[in-house]
Design an enzyme around this catalytic site. Sequence first.
Site, PDB file in Angstrom:
ATOM      1  N   LYS A  11       0.842  -1.267  -0.212  1.00 47.81           N
ATOM      2  CA  LYS A  11      -0.055  -0.164  -0.023  1.00 47.81           C
ATOM      3  C   LYS A  11       0.819   1.346   0.004  1.00 47.81           C
ATOM      4  O   LYS A  11       2.135   1.230   0.127  1.00 47.81           O
ATOM      5  CB  LYS A  11      -0.954   0.008   1.198  1.00 47.81           C
ATOM      6  CG  LYS A  11      -1.794  -1.247   1.326  1.00 47.81           C
ATOM      7  CD  LYS A  11      -2.826  -1.157   2.333  1.00 47.81           C
ATOM      8  CE  LYS A  11      -4.062  -2.238   2.255  1.00 47.81           C
ATOM      9  NZ  LYS A  11      -4.970  -2.027   3.466  1.00 47.81           N
ATOM     10  N   TYR A  51     -12.505  -1.330  -3.295  1.00 47.46           N
ATOM     11  CA  TYR A  51     -13.024  -1.639  -2.128  1.00 47.46           C
ATOM     12  C   TYR A  51     -14.571  -1.280  -1.839  1.00 47.46           C
ATOM     13  O   TYR A  51     -14.848  -1.208  -0.782  1.00 47.46           O
ATOM     14  CB  TYR A  51     -12.189  -0.857  -1.064  1.00 47.46           C
ATOM     15  CG  TYR A  51     -10.922  -1.352  -0.888  1.00 47.46           C
ATOM     16  CD1 TYR A  51     -10.656  -2.279   0.196  1.00 47.46           C
ATOM     17  CD2 TYR A  51      -9.515  -0.438  -1.236  1.00 47.46           C
ATOM     18  CE1 TYR A  51      -9.484  -2.918   0.364  1.00 47.46           C
ATOM     19  CE2 TYR A  51      -8.436  -0.967  -0.826  1.00 47.46           C
ATOM     20  CZ  TYR A  51      -8.508  -2.118  -0.013  1.00 47.46           C
ATOM     21  OH  TYR A  51      -7.118  -2.845   0.503  1.00 47.46           O
ATOM     22  N   ASN A 114      -1.922   0.178   6.709  1.00 46.44           N
ATOM     23  CA  ASN A 114      -1.630  -0.726   7.228  1.00 46.44           C
ATOM     24  C   ASN A 114      -0.788  -1.767   6.197  1.00 46.44           C
ATOM     25  O   ASN A 114      -0.479  -3.007   6.392  1.00 46.44           O
ATOM     26  CB  ASN A 114      -2.566  -1.888   7.860  1.00 46.44           C
ATOM     27  CG  ASN A 114      -3.760  -2.233   6.797  1.00 46.44           C
ATOM     28  OD1 ASN A 114      -3.673  -1.773   5.763  1.00 46.44           O
ATOM     29  ND2 ASN A 114      -4.763  -3.034   7.193  1.00 46.44           N
ATOM     30  N   HIS A 117      -2.202  -5.445   1.581  1.00 47.42           N
ATOM     31  CA  HIS A 117      -3.449  -6.060   1.440  1.00 47.42           C
ATOM     32  C   HIS A 117      -3.223  -7.453   1.225  1.00 47.42           C
ATOM     33  O   HIS A 117      -2.507  -7.933   0.492  1.00 47.42           O
ATOM     34  CB  HIS A 117      -4.270  -5.449   0.017  1.00 47.42           C
ATOM     35  CG  HIS A 117      -5.319  -6.358  -0.274  1.00 47.42           C
ATOM     36  ND1 HIS A 117      -6.563  -6.107   0.274  1.00 47.42           N
ATOM     37  CD2 HIS A 117      -5.561  -7.215  -1.277  1.00 47.42           C
ATOM     38  CE1 HIS A 117      -7.480  -6.991  -0.382  1.00 47.42           C
ATOM     39  NE2 HIS A 117      -6.698  -7.405  -1.092  1.00 47.42           N
ATOM     40  N   GLU A 128      -9.546  -9.964  -7.510  1.00 48.06           N
ATOM     41  CA  GLU A 128      -8.741  -8.874  -7.257  1.00 48.06           C
ATOM     42  C   GLU A 128      -7.742  -9.053  -8.518  1.00 48.06           C
ATOM     43  O   GLU A 128      -6.954  -8.091  -8.958  1.00 48.06           O
ATOM     44  CB  GLU A 128      -8.237  -8.976  -5.900  1.00 48.06           C
ATOM     45  CG  GLU A 128      -9.374  -8.685  -5.006  1.00 48.06           C
ATOM     46  CD  GLU A 128      -9.086  -8.661  -3.601  1.00 48.06           C
ATOM     47  OE1 GLU A 128     -10.059  -8.541  -2.722  1.00 48.06           O
ATOM     48  OE2 GLU A 128      -8.140  -9.182  -3.502  1.00 48.06           O
TER      49      GLU A 128
HETATM   50  P1  ATP Z   1      -7.397  -5.914   3.474  1.00 46.78           P
HETATM   51  O1  ATP Z   1      -8.442  -6.265   2.829  1.00 46.78           O
HETATM   52  O2  ATP Z   1      -6.426  -4.417   3.023  1.00 46.78           O
HETATM   53  O3  ATP Z   1      -6.012  -6.999   3.223  1.00 46.78           O
HETATM   54  P2  ATP Z   1      -8.014  -6.575   5.963  1.00 46.78           P
HETATM   55  O4  ATP Z   1      -8.816  -7.713   5.152  1.00 46.78           O
HETATM   56  O5  ATP Z   1      -7.152  -6.851   7.164  1.00 46.78           O
HETATM   57  O6  ATP Z   1      -7.379  -5.591   4.958  1.00 46.78           O
HETATM   58  P3  ATP Z   1     -10.627  -5.188   5.684  1.00 46.78           P
HETATM   59  O7  ATP Z   1     -11.613  -5.234   6.846  1.00 46.78           O
HETATM   60  O8  ATP Z   1     -10.839  -5.779   4.603  1.00 46.78           O
HETATM   61  O9  ATP Z   1      -9.354  -5.868   6.360  1.00 46.78           O
HETATM   62  O10 ATP Z   1     -10.408  -3.590   5.419  1.00 46.78           O
HETATM   63  C1  ATP Z   1     -10.025  -3.030   4.410  1.00 46.78           C
HETATM   64  C2  ATP Z   1      -9.058  -1.909   4.740  1.00 46.78           C
HETATM   65  O11 ATP Z   1      -9.776  -1.098   5.259  1.00 46.78           O
HETATM   66  C3  ATP Z   1      -7.965  -2.338   5.672  1.00 46.78           C
HETATM   67  O12 ATP Z   1      -6.772  -3.147   5.226  1.00 46.78           O
HETATM   68  C4  ATP Z   1      -7.500  -0.836   6.239  1.00 46.78           C
HETATM   69  O13 ATP Z   1      -6.745  -0.118   5.384  1.00 46.78           O
HETATM   70  C5  ATP Z   1      -8.818  -0.319   6.192  1.00 46.78           C
HETATM   71  N1  ATP Z   1      -9.644  -0.274   7.552  1.00 46.78           N
HETATM   72  C6  ATP Z   1     -10.157  -1.417   8.254  1.00 46.78           C
HETATM   73  N2  ATP Z   1     -10.661  -1.127   9.296  1.00 46.78           N
HETATM   74  C7  ATP Z   1     -10.710   0.389   9.426  1.00 46.78           C
HETATM   75  C8  ATP Z   1     -10.822   1.195  10.586  1.00 46.78           C
HETATM   76  N3  ATP Z   1     -11.342   0.781  11.668  1.00 46.78           N
HETATM   77  N4  ATP Z   1     -10.348   2.456  10.183  1.00 46.78           N
HETATM   78  C9  ATP Z   1      -9.570   2.885   9.057  1.00 46.78           C
HETATM   79  N5  ATP Z   1      -9.403   2.067   8.217  1.00 46.78           N
HETATM   80  C10 ATP Z   1      -9.883   0.728   8.347  1.00 46.78           C
HETATM   81 MG    MG Z   2     -10.030  -7.411   3.318  1.00 49.78          MG
END
Ligand code: ATP
Ligand code: MG
Length: 139
Positions: A11, A51, A114, A117, A128
């Site tokens: 990211k 997303y 974070n 992804h 994806e």
């Molecule tokens: P990713 O899909 O990016 O691998 P993930 O599956 O661990 O991450 P998801 O629940 O799919 O988490 O959320 C997608 C992304 O949205 C997260 O990676 C993060 O960048 C963002 N995100 C998730 N929760 C929060 C939050 N509470 N506040 C801000 N951003 C968030």
């Molecule tokens: Mg996710």
Amino acid sequence: MATNRTFTMIKPDAVENGSIGGILKMINEAGFRIVAMKYTKLSAEAAGKFYEVHKERPFYGELVDYMSAGPIVAAILEKENAVADFRTLIGATDPTKADEGTIRKIYAKSIAANAVHGSDSDENAQIEGDFYFSKLERF
Ligand code: ATP
Ligand code: MG
């Protein structure tokens, strides 16, 4: 059917702070083979589409802004049990909750920024990967 493939992005925060090499090293050392890879940047529209499943969540706008703020590295990775093993390698969404030694524990700044992804299912890994890569770009 398990495809043994997952999709990842390094990211914008991790690209900006020079972590591409370190993250790719961890991915290689964990036994993932690179099937496809590109250095690119998402438009706000493309980030919104990628997303879309999170459209109703309160952080959607922030997420789209962040994911389109700078370049990313997108890749398709291959390994037995790729989706689950990659989620283990990256660690929890919130880096403060991620296990020691995981990519997010080492490289992520916050729950929003974070670092990486990882697909959450074989079906989404396929969708994806198809979002970024043509058949001719996979090896
Ligand atoms: P990713 O899909 O990016 O691998 P993930 O599956 O661990 O991450 P998801 O629940 O799919 O988490 O959320 C997608 C992304 O949205 C997260 O990676 C993060 O960048 C963002 N995100 C998730 N929760 C929060 C939050 N509470 N506040 C801000 N951003 C968030
Ligand atoms: Mg996710």
